[in-house]
Design a protein around this motif. Structure first.
Motif, PDB file in Angstrom:
ATOM      1  N   SER A  68       0.815  -1.218   0.000  1.00 49.02           N
ATOM      2  CA  SER A  68       0.000   0.000   0.000  1.00 49.02           C
ATOM      3  C   SER A  68       0.845   1.262   0.000  1.00 49.02           C
ATOM      4  CB  SER A  68      -0.923   0.019   1.220  1.00 49.02           C
ATOM      5  OG  SER A  68      -1.869  -1.023   1.152  1.00 49.02           O
ATOM      6  N   LEU A  69       2.041   1.181   0.577  1.00 42.97           N
ATOM      7  CA  LEU A  69       2.861   2.380   0.732  1.00 42.97           C
ATOM      8  C   LEU A  69       3.131   3.082  -0.599  1.00 42.97           C
ATOM      9  CD1 LEU A  69       4.242   4.227   2.737  1.00 42.97           C
ATOM     10  CD2 LEU A  69       6.283   2.809   2.547  1.00 42.97           C
ATOM     11  N   ALA A  70       3.287   2.340  -1.675  1.00 44.21           N
ATOM     12  CA  ALA A  70       3.543   2.949  -2.983  1.00 44.21           C
ATOM     13  C   ALA A  70       2.403   3.882  -3.405  1.00 44.21           C
ATOM     14  CB  ALA A  70       3.741   1.867  -4.034  1.00 44.21           C
ATOM     15  N   TYR A  71       1.171   3.591  -2.983  1.00 39.21           N
ATOM     16  CA  TYR A  71       0.005   4.391  -3.356  1.00 39.21           C
ATOM     17  C   TYR A  71      -0.273   5.533  -2.384  1.00 39.21           C
ATOM     18  CZ  TYR A  71      -0.893   0.328  -6.278  1.00 39.21           C
ATOM     19  OH  TYR A  71      -0.780  -0.691  -7.186  1.00 39.21           O
ATOM     20  N   ILE A  72       0.185   5.388  -1.144  1.00 43.34           N
ATOM     21  CA  ILE A  72      -0.177   6.382  -0.120  1.00 43.34           C
ATOM     22  C   ILE A  72       1.017   7.108   0.476  1.00 43.34           C
ATOM     23  CG2 ILE A  72      -2.361   5.278   0.460  1.00 43.34           C
ATOM     24  CD1 ILE A  72      -1.010   4.003   2.868  1.00 43.34           C
ATOM     25  N   ASP A  73       2.205   6.929  -0.096  1.00 45.28           N
ATOM     26  CA  ASP A  73       3.381   7.637   0.406  1.00 45.28           C
ATOM     27  C   ASP A  73       3.127   9.138   0.361  1.00 45.28           C
ATOM     28  OD1 ASP A  73       5.985   8.082   1.333  1.00 45.28           O
ATOM     29  OD2 ASP A  73       6.734   8.284  -0.724  1.00 45.28           O
ATOM     30  N   GLY A  74       3.392   9.810   1.456  1.00 45.90           N
ATOM     31  CA  GLY A  74       3.177  11.250   1.543  1.00 45.90           C
ATOM     32  C   GLY A  74       1.790  11.639   2.025  1.00 45.90           C
ATOM     33  N   THR A  75       0.928  10.654   2.264  1.00 45.82           N
ATOM     34  CA  THR A  75      -0.448  10.926   2.689  1.00 45.82           C
ATOM     35  C   THR A  75      -0.481  11.428   4.126  1.00 45.82           C
ATOM     36  OG1 THR A  75      -1.374   9.292   1.184  1.00 45.82           O
ATOM     37  CG2 THR A  75      -2.723   9.879   3.086  1.00 45.82           C
ATOM     38  N   GLN A  76      -1.358  12.396   4.356  1.00 47.83           N
ATOM     39  CA  GLN A  76      -1.610  12.885   5.708  1.00 47.83           C
ATOM     40  C   GLN A  76      -3.041  12.497   6.059  1.00 47.83           C
ATOM     41  OE1 GLN A  76      -2.476  17.089   6.466  1.00 47.83           O
ATOM     42  NE2 GLN A  76      -0.832  17.023   7.986  1.00 47.83           N
ATOM     43  N   LEU A  77      -3.202  11.800   7.174  1.00 46.39           N
ATOM     44  CA  LEU A  77      -4.514  11.393   7.657  1.00 46.39           C
ATOM     45  C   LEU A  77      -5.003  12.460   8.626  1.00 46.39           C
ATOM     46  CD1 LEU A  77      -6.708   9.191   7.795  1.00 46.39           C
ATOM     47  CD2 LEU A  77      -5.377   8.125   9.621  1.00 46.39           C
ATOM     48  N   ASP A  78      -6.168  13.016   8.327  1.00 50.21           N
ATOM     49  CA  ASP A  78      -6.740  14.072   9.151  1.00 50.21           C
ATOM     50  C   ASP A  78      -8.106  13.614   9.658  1.00 50.21           C
ATOM     51  OD1 ASP A  78      -7.060  16.519  10.411  1.00 50.21           O
ATOM     52  OD2 ASP A  78      -7.400  17.650   8.566  1.00 50.21           O
ATOM     53  N   PHE A  79      -8.598  14.242  10.713  1.00 54.62           N
ATOM     54  CA  PHE A  79      -9.942  13.984  11.214  1.00 54.62           C
ATOM     55  C   PHE A  79     -10.666  15.314  11.237  1.00 54.62           C
ATOM     56  CE2 PHE A  79     -13.263  13.280  14.351  1.00 54.62           C
ATOM     57  CZ  PHE A  79     -13.781  12.079  13.913  1.00 54.62           C
ATOM     58  N   VAL A  80     -11.766  15.399  10.502  1.00 62.35           N
ATOM     59  CA  VAL A  80     -12.462  16.681  10.358  1.00 62.35           C
ATOM     60  C   VAL A  80     -13.925  16.572  10.760  1.00 62.35           C
ATOM     61  CG1 VAL A  80     -10.934  17.534   8.542  1.00 62.35           C
ATOM     62  CG2 VAL A  80     -12.933  16.216   7.909  1.00 62.35           C
ATOM     63  N   ARG A  81     -14.453  17.702  11.204  1.00 62.73           N
ATOM     64  CA  ARG A  81     -15.881  17.830  11.510  1.00 62.73           C
ATOM     65  C   ARG A  81     -16.425  18.933  10.616  1.00 62.73           C
ATOM     66  NH1 ARG A  81     -14.153  16.830  17.080  1.00 62.73           N
ATOM     67  NH2 ARG A  81     -15.142  14.899  17.718  1.00 62.73           N
ATOM     68  N   GLU A  82     -17.467  18.599   9.874  1.00 61.80           N
ATOM     69  CA  GLU A  82     -18.127  19.571   9.008  1.00 61.80           C
ATOM     70  C   GLU A  82     -19.618  19.494   9.289  1.00 61.80           C
ATOM     71  OE1 GLU A  82     -16.825  18.308   5.139  1.00 61.80           O
ATOM     72  OE2 GLU A  82     -14.935  19.407   5.315  1.00 61.80           O
ATOM     73  N   GLY A  83     -20.139  20.475  10.003  1.00 59.00           N
ATOM     74  CA  GLY A  83     -21.544  20.439  10.392  1.00 59.00           C
ATOM     75  C   GLY A  83     -21.792  19.259  11.317  1.00 59.00           C
ATOM     76  N   LEU A  84     -22.729  18.416  10.938  1.00 59.52           N
ATOM     77  CA  LEU A  84     -23.053  17.233  11.747  1.00 59.52           C
ATOM     78  C   LEU A  84     -22.218  16.022  11.369  1.00 59.52           C
ATOM     79  CD1 LEU A  84     -26.942  17.523  11.771  1.00 59.52           C
ATOM     80  CD2 LEU A  84     -25.354  18.198  13.572  1.00 59.52           C
ATOM     81  N   ASN A  85     -21.433  16.146  10.309  1.00 62.70           N
ATOM     82  CA  ASN A  85     -20.611  15.032   9.839  1.00 62.70           C
ATOM     83  C   ASN A  85     -19.192  15.112  10.377  1.00 62.70           C
ATOM     84  OD1 ASN A  85     -22.713  14.030   8.163  1.00 62.70           O
ATOM     85  ND2 ASN A  85     -22.200  15.590   6.649  1.00 62.70           N
ATOM     86  N   GLU A  86     -18.612  13.967  10.631  1.00 65.34           N
ATOM     87  CA  GLU A  86     -17.218  13.897  11.042  1.00 65.34           C
ATOM     88  C   GLU A  86     -16.614  12.625  10.488  1.00 65.34           C
ATOM     89  OE1 GLU A  86     -17.254  13.934  15.321  1.00 65.34           O
ATOM     90  OE2 GLU A  86     -17.553  11.789  15.428  1.00 65.34           O
ATOM     91  N   GLY A  87     -15.308  12.669  10.259  1.00 71.71           N
ATOM     92  CA  GLY A  87     -14.649  11.480   9.761  1.00 71.71           C
ATOM     93  C   GLY A  87     -13.223  11.753   9.345  1.00 71.71           C
ATOM     94  N   PHE A  88     -12.550  10.702   8.937  1.00 68.85           N
ATOM     95  CA  PHE A  88     -11.172  10.817   8.485  1.00 68.85           C
ATOM     96  C   PHE A  88     -11.131  11.349   7.069  1.00 68.85           C
ATOM     97  CE2 PHE A  88     -10.646   7.625  11.850  1.00 68.85           C
ATOM     98  CZ  PHE A  88      -9.577   8.184  12.542  1.00 68.85           C
ATOM     99  N   ARG A  89     -10.126  12.168   6.803  1.00 67.29           N
ATOM    100  CA  ARG A  89      -9.879  12.692   5.460  1.00 67.29           C
ATOM    101  C   ARG A  89      -8.462  12.309   5.079  1.00 67.29           C
ATOM    102  NH1 ARG A  89     -11.174  18.630   4.743  1.00 67.29           N
ATOM    103  NH2 ARG A  89     -13.254  17.772   4.481  1.00 67.29           N
ATOM    104  N   PHE A  90      -8.303  11.836   3.863  1.00 65.39           N
ATOM    105  CA  PHE A  90      -7.006  11.406   3.350  1.00 65.39           C
ATOM    106  C   PHE A  90      -6.475  12.475   2.399  1.00 65.39           C
ATOM    107  CE2 PHE A  90      -9.782   7.828   4.166  1.00 65.39           C
ATOM    108  CZ  PHE A  90      -9.018   7.051   5.016  1.00 65.39           C
TER     109      PHE A  90
END
Length: 107
Positions: A68-90
């Motif tokens: 998987s690293l070849a596809y996601i190298d440099g990725t930052q995993l974030d957790f965001v809340r937008e209104g009533l929704n929340e979740g991980f953002r890649f």
């Protein structure tokens, strides 16, 4: 090569692992699926597998399998809340396209 977590993502993972009562971190990978070809796979893990590549940010272990690293190298995993929704953002600099529903991506 590196994959990172924001402070918000690290706080969320830490809280969830504490609530769960066990776990060493979170595993990020990709799987073949969707209309664009690849989708992110995220799961809480209890043990580090021998093949895992371990990154640590803000006290949280982020495990990635070598394929998987070849596809996601440099990725930052974030957790965001937008209104009533929340979740991980890649935030993946390797993404070239994302399907309309947001489930899959292409590099």
């Amino acid at each position: 090569m590196a994959v990172t977590l924001t402070e918000a993502a690290a706080r969320h993972v830490t809280r969830y692992l504490a609530k769960r009562g066990r776990g060493v971190g979170v595993r990020l990978g990709v799987k073949t699926t969707g209309c664009s070809g690849l989708a992110y796979k995220l799961e809480y893990v209890d043990e580090v597998a021998p093949e895992d590549i371990v990154f640590e940010n803000h006290g949280v272990k982020l495990l990635v399998d070598p394929k998987s690293l070849a596809y996601i190298d440099g990725t930052q995993l974030d957790f965001v809340r937008e209104g009533l929704n929340e979740g991980f953002r890649f935030n993946n600099p390797n993404e070239r396209d994302r399907c309309g529903c947001g489930e899959s991506f292409r590099v």
